[in-house]
Design a protein around this motif. Structure first.
Motif, PDB file in Angstrom:
ATOM      1  N   TYR A  12     -51.347 -37.792  26.123  1.00  0.00           N
ATOM      2  CA  TYR A  12     -52.433 -38.636  25.626  1.00  0.00           C
ATOM      3  C   TYR A  12     -53.611 -38.632  26.591  1.00  0.00           C
ATOM      4  CZ  TYR A  12     -49.788 -40.473  21.693  1.00  0.00           C
ATOM      5  OH  TYR A  12     -49.104 -40.589  20.507  1.00  0.00           O
ATOM      6  N   ILE A  13     -53.337 -38.518  27.859  1.00  0.00           N
ATOM      7  CA  ILE A  13     -54.418 -38.436  28.828  1.00  0.00           C
ATOM      8  C   ILE A  13     -55.179 -37.132  28.610  1.00  0.00           C
ATOM      9  CG2 ILE A  13     -54.906 -38.026  31.271  1.00  0.00           C
ATOM     10  CD1 ILE A  13     -52.267 -40.519  30.009  1.00  0.00           C
ATOM     11  N   ASN A  14     -54.451 -36.041  28.398  1.00  0.00           N
ATOM     12  CA  ASN A  14     -55.101 -34.763  28.138  1.00  0.00           C
ATOM     13  C   ASN A  14     -55.918 -34.814  26.846  1.00  0.00           C
ATOM     14  OD1 ASN A  14     -54.078 -33.524  30.455  1.00  0.00           O
ATOM     15  ND2 ASN A  14     -52.228 -32.824  29.429  1.00  0.00           N
ATOM     16  N   ASP A  45     -43.018 -34.134  31.386  1.00  0.00           N
ATOM     17  CA  ASP A  45     -42.522 -35.510  31.383  1.00  0.00           C
ATOM     18  C   ASP A  45     -43.413 -36.475  32.150  1.00  0.00           C
ATOM     19  OD1 ASP A  45     -40.326 -34.702  29.896  1.00  0.00           O
ATOM     20  OD2 ASP A  45     -39.120 -34.263  31.673  1.00  0.00           O
ATOM     21  N   ALA A  46     -44.555 -36.021  32.615  1.00  0.00           N
ATOM     22  CA  ALA A  46     -45.424 -36.896  33.415  1.00  0.00           C
ATOM     23  C   ALA A  46     -45.970 -38.039  32.557  1.00  0.00           C
ATOM     24  CB  ALA A  46     -46.572 -36.098  34.013  1.00  0.00           C
ATOM     25  N   ARG A  47     -46.128 -39.204  33.196  1.00  0.00           N
ATOM     26  CA  ARG A  47     -46.670 -40.374  32.502  1.00  0.00           C
ATOM     27  C   ARG A  47     -47.702 -41.055  33.394  1.00  0.00           C
ATOM     28  NH1 ARG A  47     -42.758 -43.318  28.264  1.00  0.00           N
ATOM     29  NH2 ARG A  47     -41.652 -41.486  27.494  1.00  0.00           N
ATOM     30  N   LEU A  82     -46.850 -35.298  20.084  1.00  0.00           N
ATOM     31  CA  LEU A  82     -45.635 -36.099  20.188  1.00  0.00           C
ATOM     32  C   LEU A  82     -44.425 -35.288  20.639  1.00  0.00           C
ATOM     33  CD1 LEU A  82     -45.981 -38.257  16.942  1.00  0.00           C
ATOM     34  CD2 LEU A  82     -46.757 -38.789  19.252  1.00  0.00           C
ATOM     35  N   SER A  83     -44.640 -34.039  21.016  1.00  0.00           N
ATOM     36  CA  SER A  83     -43.559 -33.178  21.499  1.00  0.00           C
ATOM     37  C   SER A  83     -42.430 -33.108  20.468  1.00  0.00           C
ATOM     38  CB  SER A  83     -43.065 -33.676  22.858  1.00  0.00           C
ATOM     39  OG  SER A  83     -42.181 -32.762  23.453  1.00  0.00           O
ATOM     40  N   SER A 109     -42.880 -41.232  23.848  1.00  0.00           N
ATOM     41  CA  SER A 109     -44.249 -40.885  24.225  1.00  0.00           C
ATOM     42  C   SER A 109     -44.935 -41.977  25.033  1.00  0.00           C
ATOM     43  CB  SER A 109     -45.089 -40.596  22.970  1.00  0.00           C
ATOM     44  OG  SER A 109     -44.631 -39.455  22.303  1.00  0.00           O
ATOM     45  N   GLY A 110     -44.357 -43.158  25.033  1.00  0.00           N
ATOM     46  CA  GLY A 110     -44.980 -44.242  25.782  1.00  0.00           C
ATOM     47  C   GLY A 110     -44.316 -45.571  25.503  1.00  0.00           C
TER      48      GLY A 110
END
Length: 342
Positions: A12-14, A45-47, A82-83, A109-110
């Motif tokens: 989502y950041i991207n 997997d980064a958040r 959403l992978s 996703s979050g």
């Protein structure tokens, strides 16, 4: 044991950065400012924490005068955002099932302490609802805009057809950039509503995605189930309970029975398991409020009145008394101390 406001997938950041670049914003300085290295942005997997995500959006909006930034994310959103859940939706037997799965597996996703998306029937209508993030201001509209615009775009891409919602509902009043909704979204938008939601005819959602495939759907479902179990194992039972409590604090639905329903267990089972953990439901409600109060007080955008509302207190005096009991000082003094210490 403490609680946080939540986190969101780096995807989502991207997406937000890509939308910014689409209108000519150089995002490199913001990646540096918010420590978004190329390596981190490529990690599956980064958040990013919810407060940091909101600050990124707020900064981009303020510095470039682009309040419609969230809406700009819609046209470029793909199910792959959403992978595995996106792949699951693409293979689902119907759009109806795709929306059910997107809501059920949203935590992959979050996670947000304010709530979780829902999908449900309402007579002949089908409602894809995004939770409330009130109180609203000119810098957090983009969260609702992004959530609804991306979900709408992904559903359109699943079928490749002109299936559209009857209308969108948005809680906040019509903003200064109201004309951008009609330019970027293909359906009517209603403001000052009781919820944030896409509203469809239920019959329209019986259409199948172009790539519907029963075998692939089951494979993806198994993978999503396994990922969700893994995520839940990383949390203690008490953390899971507090996570269910937090979005209910400012509603009339906060009860042990409602939290038990969210955890998919009978109320007596929840009470017994909390007892085995050496705690009680009322204790966790109090701890959740205390933890969130300290987090909200760090953000100057929230007034004490707004924090009172978010934590579910009837009036500011009740919040003041509770905070003094937790912290030994008034919330205003606590906030002033944070500011003085940088």
């Amino acid at each position: 044991m403490t609680i946080s406001l939540g986190d969101i997938s780096i995807r989502y950041i991207n997406l937000l950065l890509q939308a910014s670049e689409s209108i000519g914003i150089d995002t490199e300085p913001y990646c540096t400012q918010f420590q978004l290295s190329p390596t981190k942005r490529e990690q599956a997997d980064a958040r990013l924490s919810i407060p940091k995500f909101m600050r990124l959006g707020q900064t981009l909006i303020a510095e470039h005068r682009c309040p419609e930034l969230g809406l700009l994310c819609g046209p470029i959103a793909q199910p792959s955002l959403l992978s595995w859940v996106g792949f699951l939706a693409e293979c689902a037997p119907s759009l109806d099932q795709a929306l059910i799965d997107m809501a059920h597996f949203e935590r992959l996703s979050g996670r947000n302490a304010r709530g979780q998306s829902r999908f449900y029937r309402e007579g002949p209508l089908a409602v894809a609802e995004f939770y409330s993030i009130s109180p609203y201001n000119e810098f957090n509209h983009f969260i609702v805009d992004l959530a609804l615009a991306t979900k709408l775009a992904m559903l359109q891409r699943l079928t490749g057809s002109a299936i559209q919602p009857l209308y969108l509902q948005i809680e906040f009043p019509a903003p200064t950039y109201v004309e951008r909704y009609s330019q970027l979204l293909p359906c009517p938008v209603r403001f000052n509503q009781a919820r944030n939601a896409l509203v469809y005819k239920h019959t329209d959602l019986q259409a199948a995605p172009r790539q519907a495939n029963a075998n692939a759907y089951q494979d993806c479902r198994d993978q999503c189930d396994a990922l969700l179990r893994k995520l839940e194992r990383q949390q203690s039972f008490v953390e899971r309970v507090m996570q269910e409590i937090s979005p209910l604090l400012n509603s009339n639905q906060l009860s042990l029975a409602q939290v038990a329903e969210g955890l998919e267990m009978p109320p007596w089972t929840l009470r017994r398991r909390l007892s085995a953990e050496g705690t009680r439901f009322s204790t966790l409600v109090e701890q959740t409020r205390a933890d969130l109060a300290r987090i909200y007080l760090k953000d100057p955008l929230y007034s004490l009145g707004e924090i009172t509302y978010l934590l579910g207190y009837a009036n500011p005096n009740a919040f003041q008394r509770a905070f003094k009991r937790w912290q030994g000082e008034a919330p205003g003094a606590y906030r002033a101390g944070l500011t003085a210490n940088g």
